[in-house]
Design a protein around this motif. Structure first.
Motif, PDB file in Angstrom:
ATOM      1  N   GLY A  26       0.773  -1.239   0.000  1.00 41.80           N
ATOM      2  CA  GLY A  26       0.000   0.000   0.000  1.00 41.80           C
ATOM      3  C   GLY A  26       0.801   1.284   0.000  1.00 41.80           C
ATOM      4  O   GLY A  26       0.222   2.369   0.005  1.00 41.80           O
ATOM      5  N   LEU A  29      -0.115   3.297  -3.196  1.00 43.46           N
ATOM      6  CA  LEU A  29      -1.496   3.764  -3.211  1.00 43.46           C
ATOM      7  C   LEU A  29      -1.712   4.942  -2.275  1.00 43.46           C
ATOM      8  O   LEU A  29      -2.424   5.899  -2.600  1.00 43.46           O
ATOM      9  N   PHE A  30      -1.083   4.896  -1.097  1.00 40.70           N
ATOM     10  CA  PHE A  30      -1.320   5.942  -0.106  1.00 40.70           C
ATOM     11  C   PHE A  30      -0.311   7.082  -0.209  1.00 40.70           C
ATOM     12  O   PHE A  30      -0.614   8.207   0.177  1.00 40.70           O
ATOM     13  N   LEU A 148       1.182  -2.185  -9.344  1.00 44.06           N
ATOM     14  CA  LEU A 148       0.209  -2.685  -8.370  1.00 44.06           C
ATOM     15  C   LEU A 148       0.353  -4.203  -8.226  1.00 44.06           C
ATOM     16  O   LEU A 148      -0.606  -4.959  -8.390  1.00 44.06           O
ATOM     17  N   ALA A 151      -2.044  -6.339  -5.393  1.00 43.64           N
ATOM     18  CA  ALA A 151      -3.513  -6.369  -5.305  1.00 43.64           C
ATOM     19  C   ALA A 151      -4.076  -7.789  -5.337  1.00 43.64           C
ATOM     20  O   ALA A 151      -4.771  -8.220  -4.414  1.00 43.64           O
ATOM     21  N   MET A 233      -8.581  -3.109   3.627  1.00 43.37           N
ATOM     22  CA  MET A 233      -7.577  -2.362   2.872  1.00 43.37           C
ATOM     23  C   MET A 233      -7.823  -2.462   1.373  1.00 43.37           C
ATOM     24  O   MET A 233      -7.570  -1.520   0.622  1.00 43.37           O
ATOM     25  N   SER A 237      -8.228   0.838  -0.606  1.00 49.64           N
ATOM     26  CA  SER A 237      -7.241   1.065  -1.660  1.00 49.64           C
ATOM     27  C   SER A 237      -7.911   1.196  -3.026  1.00 49.64           C
ATOM     28  O   SER A 237      -7.540   2.040  -3.839  1.00 49.64           O
ATOM     29  N   LEU A 241      -7.751   4.441  -5.422  1.00 52.16           N
ATOM     30  CA  LEU A 241      -7.236   4.302  -6.782  1.00 52.16           C
ATOM     31  C   LEU A 241      -8.266   4.776  -7.811  1.00 52.16           C
ATOM     32  O   LEU A 241      -7.934   5.506  -8.762  1.00 52.16           O
TER      33      LEU A 241
END
Length: 247
Positions: A26, A29-30, A148, A151, A233, A237, A241
Protein backbone atom coordinates in the motif's frame (compact mmCIF):
# COMPACT_ATOMS: atom_id res chain seq x y z
CA UNK A 1 12.58 22.63 -2.11
CA UNK A 2 10.07 24.84 -0.34
CA UNK A 3 8.65 24.15 3.12
CA UNK A 4 5.30 23.21 1.54
CA UNK A 5 7.07 20.77 -0.81
CA UNK A 6 8.89 19.13 2.11
CA UNK A 7 5.71 18.82 4.16
CA UNK A 8 3.82 17.12 1.32
CA UNK A 9 6.79 14.85 0.60
CA UNK A 10 7.00 13.86 4.27
CA UNK A 11 3.22 13.36 4.57
CA UNK A 12 3.26 10.89 1.67
CA UNK A 13 6.20 9.06 3.20
CA UNK A 14 4.43 8.85 6.57
CA UNK A 15 1.17 7.55 5.06
CA UNK A 16 2.87 5.03 2.79
CA UNK A 17 5.27 3.83 5.49
CA UNK A 18 2.54 3.38 8.10
CA UNK A 19 0.32 1.34 5.80
CA UNK A 20 3.21 -0.79 4.55
CA UNK A 21 4.30 -1.54 8.10
CA UNK A 22 0.75 -2.45 9.12
CA UNK A 23 -0.51 -4.42 6.12
CA UNK A 24 2.61 -5.27 4.10
CA UNK A 25 1.58 -3.31 1.01
CA UNK A 26 0.00 0.00 0.00
CA UNK A 27 2.95 2.42 -0.03
CA UNK A 28 2.28 3.53 -3.59
CA UNK A 29 -1.50 3.76 -3.21
CA UNK A 30 -1.32 5.94 -0.11
CA UNK A 31 1.86 7.86 -0.85
CA UNK A 32 1.17 8.79 -4.47
CA UNK A 33 -1.84 10.89 -3.51
CA UNK A 34 0.62 13.29 -1.90
CA UNK A 35 3.60 12.96 -4.22
CA UNK A 36 1.64 13.52 -7.43
CA UNK A 37 0.88 17.01 -6.15
CA UNK A 38 4.57 17.95 -6.24
CA UNK A 39 6.15 15.64 -8.86
CA UNK A 40 5.41 14.41 -12.36
CA UNK A 41 3.86 10.91 -12.47
CA UNK A 42 7.00 9.05 -13.62
CA UNK A 43 9.21 10.38 -10.82
CA UNK A 44 6.43 10.04 -8.24
CA UNK A 45 6.08 6.36 -9.13
CA UNK A 46 9.87 5.95 -8.99
CA UNK A 47 9.87 7.35 -5.45
CA UNK A 48 6.92 5.14 -4.48
CA UNK A 49 8.64 1.99 -5.75
CA UNK A 50 11.84 2.78 -3.85
CA UNK A 51 9.86 3.47 -0.67
CA UNK A 52 7.85 0.26 -1.09
CA UNK A 53 11.00 -1.83 -1.27
CA UNK A 54 12.82 0.01 1.53
CA UNK A 55 9.95 -0.11 4.01
CA UNK A 56 9.02 -3.62 2.92
CA UNK A 57 12.41 -4.96 3.95
CA UNK A 58 11.60 -4.14 7.57
CA UNK A 59 8.36 -6.09 7.40
CA UNK A 60 10.07 -9.01 5.65
CA UNK A 61 12.68 -9.19 8.42
CA UNK A 62 9.85 -9.35 10.95
CA UNK A 63 8.52 -12.59 9.41
CA UNK A 64 11.85 -14.02 8.27
CA UNK A 65 11.25 -17.32 10.07
CA UNK A 66 7.92 -17.82 8.31
CA UNK A 67 9.65 -17.06 5.00
CA UNK A 68 12.32 -19.69 5.66
CA UNK A 69 9.70 -22.22 6.79
CA UNK A 70 7.83 -22.10 3.46
CA UNK A 71 10.31 -21.14 0.70
CA UNK A 72 8.53 -23.22 -1.94
CA UNK A 73 5.23 -21.48 -1.24
CA UNK A 74 6.85 -18.07 -1.76
CA UNK A 75 8.68 -19.26 -4.88
CA UNK A 76 5.35 -20.43 -6.28
CA UNK A 77 4.27 -16.79 -6.39
CA UNK A 78 7.56 -15.03 -7.10
CA UNK A 79 8.89 -17.08 -10.03
CA UNK A 80 5.71 -16.71 -12.16
CA UNK A 81 5.60 -13.06 -11.07
CA UNK A 82 9.06 -12.43 -12.51
CA UNK A 83 7.91 -13.94 -15.81
CA UNK A 84 4.94 -11.57 -15.79
CA UNK A 85 6.93 -8.34 -15.32
CA UNK A 86 8.19 -7.96 -18.93
CA UNK A 87 4.72 -8.82 -20.21
CA UNK A 88 3.30 -6.04 -18.04
CA UNK A 89 5.87 -3.57 -19.36
CA UNK A 90 5.10 -4.66 -22.93
CA UNK A 91 1.35 -4.35 -22.31
CA UNK A 92 1.75 -0.61 -21.85
CA UNK A 93 2.30 -0.28 -25.59
CA UNK A 94 -1.29 -1.30 -26.37
CA UNK A 95 -3.19 -0.96 -23.06
CA UNK A 96 -4.11 2.37 -21.52
CA UNK A 97 -2.78 2.38 -17.92
CA UNK A 98 -5.75 4.46 -16.75
CA UNK A 99 -8.31 1.94 -17.97
CA UNK A 100 -6.33 -0.90 -16.41
CA UNK A 101 -6.18 0.89 -13.06
CA UNK A 102 -9.94 1.55 -13.14
CA UNK A 103 -10.61 -2.14 -13.83
CA UNK A 104 -8.37 -3.24 -10.97
CA UNK A 105 -9.88 -0.61 -8.65
CA UNK A 106 -13.38 -1.88 -9.42
CA UNK A 107 -12.28 -5.45 -8.62
CA UNK A 108 -10.76 -4.33 -5.31
CA UNK A 109 -13.91 -2.40 -4.34
CA UNK A 110 -16.24 -5.29 -5.19
CA UNK A 111 -14.05 -7.81 -3.39
CA UNK A 112 -13.49 -5.62 -0.32
CA UNK A 113 -17.10 -4.50 -0.15
CA UNK A 114 -18.53 -8.00 -0.50
CA UNK A 115 -16.35 -9.61 2.15
CA UNK A 116 -16.54 -6.62 4.51
CA UNK A 117 -20.29 -7.05 4.91
CA UNK A 118 -19.95 -10.81 5.46
CA UNK A 119 -19.47 -12.09 8.99
CA UNK A 120 -16.80 -14.60 7.99
CA UNK A 121 -14.27 -14.94 5.21
CA UNK A 122 -13.83 -18.07 3.08
CA UNK A 123 -11.27 -20.47 4.55
CA UNK A 124 -9.34 -22.28 1.82
CA UNK A 125 -7.53 -25.12 3.57
CA UNK A 126 -6.12 -27.19 0.71
CA UNK A 127 -2.92 -26.43 -1.18
CA UNK A 128 -3.46 -24.61 -4.49
CA UNK A 129 -0.05 -24.34 -6.21
CA UNK A 130 -1.45 -23.87 -9.73
CA UNK A 131 -3.76 -21.04 -8.70
CA UNK A 132 -0.96 -19.54 -6.58
CA UNK A 133 1.27 -19.47 -9.65
CA UNK A 134 -1.42 -17.84 -11.77
CA UNK A 135 -2.00 -15.19 -9.12
CA UNK A 136 1.75 -14.51 -8.93
CA UNK A 137 1.98 -14.30 -12.73
CA UNK A 138 -0.87 -11.79 -12.93
CA UNK A 139 0.63 -9.85 -10.02
CA UNK A 140 3.90 -9.60 -11.96
CA UNK A 141 2.07 -8.29 -15.02
CA UNK A 142 0.29 -5.65 -12.92
CA UNK A 143 3.56 -4.74 -11.22
CA UNK A 144 5.32 -4.21 -14.54
CA UNK A 145 2.40 -2.31 -16.02
CA UNK A 146 1.07 -0.12 -13.20
CA UNK A 147 3.16 -0.94 -10.08
CA UNK A 148 0.21 -2.68 -8.37
CA UNK A 149 1.83 -6.07 -7.85
CA UNK A 150 0.20 -6.73 -4.49
CA UNK A 151 -3.51 -6.37 -5.30
CA UNK A 152 -4.36 -9.88 -6.52
CA UNK A 153 -2.01 -11.76 -4.15
CA UNK A 154 -3.55 -9.85 -1.23
CA UNK A 155 -7.09 -10.75 -2.29
CA UNK A 156 -6.12 -14.40 -2.68
CA UNK A 157 -4.11 -14.73 0.54
CA UNK A 158 -6.93 -13.19 2.61
CA UNK A 159 -9.01 -16.28 1.79
CA UNK A 160 -6.34 -18.71 2.96
CA UNK A 161 -6.15 -20.14 6.48
CA UNK A 162 -2.58 -18.93 6.84
CA UNK A 163 -1.56 -17.12 10.01
CA UNK A 164 -0.81 -13.41 9.76
CA UNK A 165 2.92 -14.16 9.69
CA UNK A 166 2.50 -16.76 6.93
CA UNK A 167 0.39 -14.32 4.90
CA UNK A 168 2.93 -11.54 5.30
CA UNK A 169 5.74 -13.98 4.48
CA UNK A 170 4.21 -14.26 1.00
CA UNK A 171 2.94 -10.74 0.35
CA UNK A 172 5.92 -8.73 1.60
CA UNK A 173 8.75 -10.58 -0.22
CA UNK A 174 6.63 -10.88 -3.36
CA UNK A 175 6.12 -7.12 -3.53
CA UNK A 176 9.77 -6.44 -2.70
CA UNK A 177 11.00 -8.65 -5.52
CA UNK A 178 8.48 -7.57 -8.16
CA UNK A 179 8.75 -3.86 -7.42
CA UNK A 180 12.52 -4.13 -6.96
CA UNK A 181 12.90 -5.55 -10.46
CA UNK A 182 10.53 -2.88 -11.80
CA UNK A 183 12.68 -0.25 -10.08
CA UNK A 184 15.80 -1.65 -11.78
CA UNK A 185 14.04 -1.28 -15.13
CA UNK A 186 13.30 2.36 -14.29
CA UNK A 187 16.91 2.85 -13.20
CA UNK A 188 18.20 1.77 -16.59
CA UNK A 189 15.67 4.07 -18.21
CA UNK A 190 17.24 7.00 -16.38
CA UNK A 191 14.27 7.78 -14.14
CA UNK A 192 16.30 7.90 -10.92
CA UNK A 193 17.88 11.29 -11.46
CA UNK A 194 19.79 13.31 -8.86
CA UNK A 195 16.59 15.23 -8.10
CA UNK A 196 14.62 12.01 -7.57
CA UNK A 197 17.31 10.59 -5.30
CA UNK A 198 17.27 13.82 -3.29
CA UNK A 199 13.52 13.44 -2.76
CA UNK A 200 14.08 9.83 -1.67
CA UNK A 201 16.84 10.83 0.76
CA UNK A 202 14.48 13.30 2.44
CA UNK A 203 11.44 11.02 2.55
CA UNK A 204 13.09 7.71 3.42
CA UNK A 205 13.76 8.34 7.15
CA UNK A 206 10.13 9.40 7.64
CA UNK A 207 8.84 6.32 5.83
CA UNK A 208 11.05 3.97 7.86
CA UNK A 209 9.97 5.48 11.19
CA UNK A 210 6.26 5.27 10.37
CA UNK A 211 6.72 1.75 9.01
CA UNK A 212 7.96 0.76 12.47
CA UNK A 213 4.78 2.25 13.92
CA UNK A 214 2.72 0.14 11.52
CA UNK A 215 4.71 -2.97 12.43
CA UNK A 216 4.02 -2.34 16.13
CA UNK A 217 0.29 -2.23 15.34
CA UNK A 218 0.58 -5.39 13.21
CA UNK A 219 2.01 -7.29 16.18
CA UNK A 220 -1.13 -6.53 18.18
CA UNK A 221 -3.51 -8.06 15.62
CA UNK A 222 -4.85 -11.60 15.77
CA UNK A 223 -4.77 -13.76 12.63
CA UNK A 224 -8.48 -13.18 11.94
CA UNK A 225 -8.14 -9.45 12.56
CA UNK A 226 -5.30 -9.31 10.06
CA UNK A 227 -7.36 -11.12 7.42
CA UNK A 228 -10.20 -8.64 7.98
CA UNK A 229 -7.70 -5.79 7.75
CA UNK A 230 -6.53 -7.02 4.34
CA UNK A 231 -10.11 -7.09 3.08
CA UNK A 232 -10.83 -3.60 4.41
CA UNK A 233 -7.58 -2.36 2.87
CA UNK A 234 -8.63 -3.75 -0.49
CA UNK A 235 -11.86 -1.75 -0.35
CA UNK A 236 -10.12 1.43 0.80
CA UNK A 237 -7.24 1.07 -1.66
CA UNK A 238 -9.62 0.42 -4.56
CA UNK A 239 -11.68 3.48 -3.64
CA UNK A 240 -8.56 5.67 -3.49
CA UNK A 241 -7.24 4.30 -6.78
CA UNK A 242 -10.59 4.80 -8.54
CA UNK A 243 -10.91 8.35 -7.20
CA UNK A 244 -7.42 9.22 -8.46
CA UNK A 245 -8.17 7.97 -11.96
CA UNK A 246 -11.66 9.47 -12.25
CA UNK A 247 -10.85 12.85 -10.68
Amino acid sequence: MTVEFLLILAAGAAAGGLINGLAGFGTALFGLGFWLQIMDPVHAVAVAIFMSVATGLQGAWLVRRSIMDQPRRLAGFVVPGLVGIPLGVAALSFLHPGYLKITIAAMMILYGGFFTVRRTLPRLERSTPVIDGCIGFLGGIMGGAISLSGALPTMWSAMKIWSKSETRAVLQPFNIVILGVTGIVLLFRGVYTLETMTHIAVALPVALIFAQTGIALFKRLTDDQFRQLLVAMMFLSGTILLAKEVL
